[in-house]
Design an enzyme around this catalytic site. Structure first.
Site, mmCIF file in Angstrom:
data_model
loop_
_atom_site.group_PDB
_atom_site.id
_atom_site.type_symbol
_atom_site.label_atom_id
_atom_site.label_comp_id
_atom_site.label_asym_id
_atom_site.label_seq_id
_atom_site.Cartn_x
_atom_site.Cartn_y
_atom_site.Cartn_z
ATOM 1 N N HIS A 94 -10.402 1.447 1.601
ATOM 2 C CA HIS A 94 -10.190 2.405 2.689
ATOM 3 C C HIS A 94 -11.428 2.260 3.556
ATOM 4 O O HIS A 94 -12.505 2.755 3.203
ATOM 5 C CB HIS A 94 -10.040 3.841 2.164
ATOM 6 N N ASP A 130 1.429 2.662 3.550
ATOM 7 C CA ASP A 130 0.579 3.839 3.363
ATOM 8 C C ASP A 130 1.420 5.106 3.420
ATOM 9 O O ASP A 130 0.937 6.156 3.858
ATOM 10 C CB ASP A 130 -0.566 3.884 4.382
ATOM 11 N N LEU A 187 -5.103 9.297 7.920
ATOM 12 C CA LEU A 187 -6.406 8.640 7.993
ATOM 13 C C LEU A 187 -6.242 7.177 7.607
ATOM 14 O O LEU A 187 -5.511 6.892 6.655
ATOM 15 C CB LEU A 187 -7.415 9.341 7.076
ATOM 16 N N ALA A 204 -3.990 14.925 5.450
ATOM 17 C CA ALA A 204 -3.786 13.636 6.126
ATOM 18 C C ALA A 204 -2.785 12.800 5.349
ATOM 19 O O ALA A 204 -2.907 12.660 4.132
ATOM 20 C CB ALA A 204 -5.112 12.897 6.227
ATOM 21 N N ARG A 215 2.350 9.494 -5.785
ATOM 22 C CA ARG A 215 2.045 10.782 -6.425
ATOM 23 C C ARG A 215 2.524 10.795 -7.875
ATOM 24 O O ARG A 215 2.642 9.771 -8.508
ATOM 25 C CB ARG A 215 2.624 11.967 -5.610
ATOM 26 N N HIS A 226 0.873 -1.198 0.000
ATOM 27 C CA HIS A 226 0.000 0.000 0.000
ATOM 28 C C HIS A 226 0.897 1.230 0.000
ATOM 29 O O HIS A 226 1.512 1.571 1.010
ATOM 30 C CB HIS A 226 -0.902 0.011 1.249
ATOM 31 N N HIS A 282 2.998 14.562 1.555
ATOM 32 C CA HIS A 282 2.397 15.884 1.316
ATOM 33 C C HIS A 282 3.483 16.893 1.664
ATOM 34 O O HIS A 282 4.214 16.690 2.643
ATOM 35 C CB HIS A 282 1.213 16.134 2.260
ATOM 36 N N HIS A 291 -4.669 -0.548 5.691
ATOM 37 C CA HIS A 291 -4.227 0.241 6.857
ATOM 38 C C HIS A 291 -5.186 0.143 8.047
ATOM 39 O O HIS A 291 -5.743 1.131 8.483
ATOM 40 C CB HIS A 291 -3.941 1.704 6.473
ATOM 41 N N HIS A 324 1.615 5.385 -1.736
ATOM 42 C CA HIS A 324 1.274 6.562 -2.545
ATOM 43 C C HIS A 324 2.563 7.127 -3.137
ATOM 44 O O HIS A 324 3.457 7.537 -2.400
ATOM 45 C CB HIS A 324 0.588 7.634 -1.689
ATOM 46 N N LYS A 333 -9.340 -0.003 -6.104
ATOM 47 C CA LYS A 333 -9.378 0.619 -4.785
ATOM 48 C C LYS A 333 -10.708 1.305 -4.532
ATOM 49 O O LYS A 333 -11.156 2.137 -5.317
ATOM 50 C CB LYS A 333 -8.242 1.651 -4.689
ATOM 51 N N ASN A 347 -5.040 7.392 -6.160
ATOM 52 C CA ASN A 347 -5.740 8.644 -5.800
ATOM 53 C C ASN A 347 -4.959 9.875 -6.235
ATOM 54 O O ASN A 347 -4.628 10.744 -5.444
ATOM 55 C CB ASN A 347 -6.070 8.685 -4.294
#
Ligand code: NCD
Ligand code: ZN
Ligand code: ZN
Length: 348
Positions: free
Chosen positions: A136, A247, A219, A263, A18, A14, A251, A174, A16, A99, A42
């Protein structure tokens, strides 16, 4: 005392990554430690089609450091309108999962699912084609306390969904509560869960230690100590239903530190070190390899990795800031001392 750990190279189930400059800033950290990662869809706009997922995969492969053998495993973003044909195309193109973000539940989830019944044709196709559903797992009902949203999701959404699609393989992503750990442990072999390093290491006190700590905000939000203990027991139990998913969710620091902060915790820089710390504190270093390197691959029906990596017991301090395009990225626990350090590929 064990001073060195040699593990089959792990995967991150899992993640991210970007896009654009952010992708180029974070990808080397993951590619250094992991062979493969399940890449979350996402983005803005979200990765809702096979064509978008394949284009994103190309951008990831192009951004990988020279010589990296990293393989991104691609996912589709489920919406109210995902067509069964799109699921078939996804399977044919080697996309491994879809997802589910309840609309409004988390970062870039606005295009997510507003009512699970709207996705039944897609879920039916996924069950048929053998694509995993990644969830999620939080309800978005504002009347439900934010600390209860995962537990309520189990009873309102996940349990009914698993009855409607008993052959669908589902990953409860998560997980953060004892409720989720127990539910997954008691379920059949088609349900598994990922657990982050930060939910194994911290309880919700970390959010308020000496003041408000935005870099610990993610989150589902950190929960109380009894839940952290239950997650540790699940992760170190040796059960193949629980496996590693960082996860890691970068950011820019200023977007987490503002009045309404984003988050997501950035952990990819020292992902294995953070997990080793949690397993070491639980006296369960011998269980780390199954959790990090075997059970995820087994659940996805993929081969386990063949090469091995080394972690050494060594104290070092996590940097407080990393370059992130023209901004700065603040890794979780920056400035703190860790007791394990990734030492690269095993030589023998
Ligand atoms: C993730 C992100 O920033 O994309 N944030 C988070 O707090 N975990 C989204 C998610 O995984 O829910
Ligand atoms: Zn999420
Ligand atoms: Zn995530």
């Amino acid at each position: 005392m064990v001073d060195s750990l040699t593990l089959t190279r792990p995967d991150d189930w899992h993640l991210h990554l970007r896009d654009g400059v952010a992708l180029r800033a974070v990808l080397p950290h993951t590619a250094r430690q992991f062979a493969r990662a399940i890449v979350m869809p996402n983005l803005q706009p979200p990765v809702t089609t096979t064509a978008l997922a394949l284009a994103y995969k190309r951008r990831i492969v192009e951004a990988a450091p020279d010589g990296a053998r990293f393989e991104p495993l691609m996912t589709l973003y489920l919406t109210d309108r995902t067509a069964p044909d799109e699921i078939r195309r996804a399977r044919e193109a080697g996309i491994v999962a879809v997802k589910l973000y309840p609309a409004g539940a988390t970062t870039n989830s606005d295009a997510g699912v507003t009512d699970i019944r709207k996705t039944f044709a897609a879920l039916e196709a996924m069950q048929r084609e053998g694509l995993r559903l990644l969830v999620h797992g939080e309800v978005t009902d504002p009347a439900v306390d934010v600390f209860d949203r995962e537990a309520v999701f189990i009873e309102r959404v996940l349990d009914p969904l698993r009855r409607d699609f008993p052959a669908l393989k589902v990953v409860f992503e998560h997980i953060t509560t004892q409720d989720a750990a127990q539910y997954v442990a008691a379920a059949g072999a088609n349900l598994a869960a990922t657990i982050t390093a930060h939910h194994l290491l911290y309880n919700r006190n970390a959010l308020f230690k000496g003041g408000l700590r935005p870099h610990w905000y993610c989150l589902p939000v950190l929960k109380r100590e009894t839940h952290r203990q239950a997650l540790l027991r699940a992760a170190t139990s040796g059960s193949p239903k629980f496996f590693l998913g960082t996860d890691s969710a970068p950011h820019a620091a200023h977007l987490k530190e503002q009045a309404c902060g984003c988050a997501g915790c950035y952990t990819a820089l020292a992902a294995l070190e953070l997990y080793a710390q949690a397993f070491d504190e639980a006296g369960a270093l011998d269980r780390l390899e199954g959790f990090a390197s075997f059970f995820g691959a087994d659940f996805y029906g993929l081969p386990r990795n063949a090469d091995r990596i080394v972690l050494k017991r060594e104290t070092w301090t996590l940097p407080e800031a990393l370059p992130f395009g023209e901004h700065v990225l603040a890794p979780l626990a920056g400035g703190e001392t860790l007791s394990w350090r990734f030492a690269g590929e095993a030589t023998s």
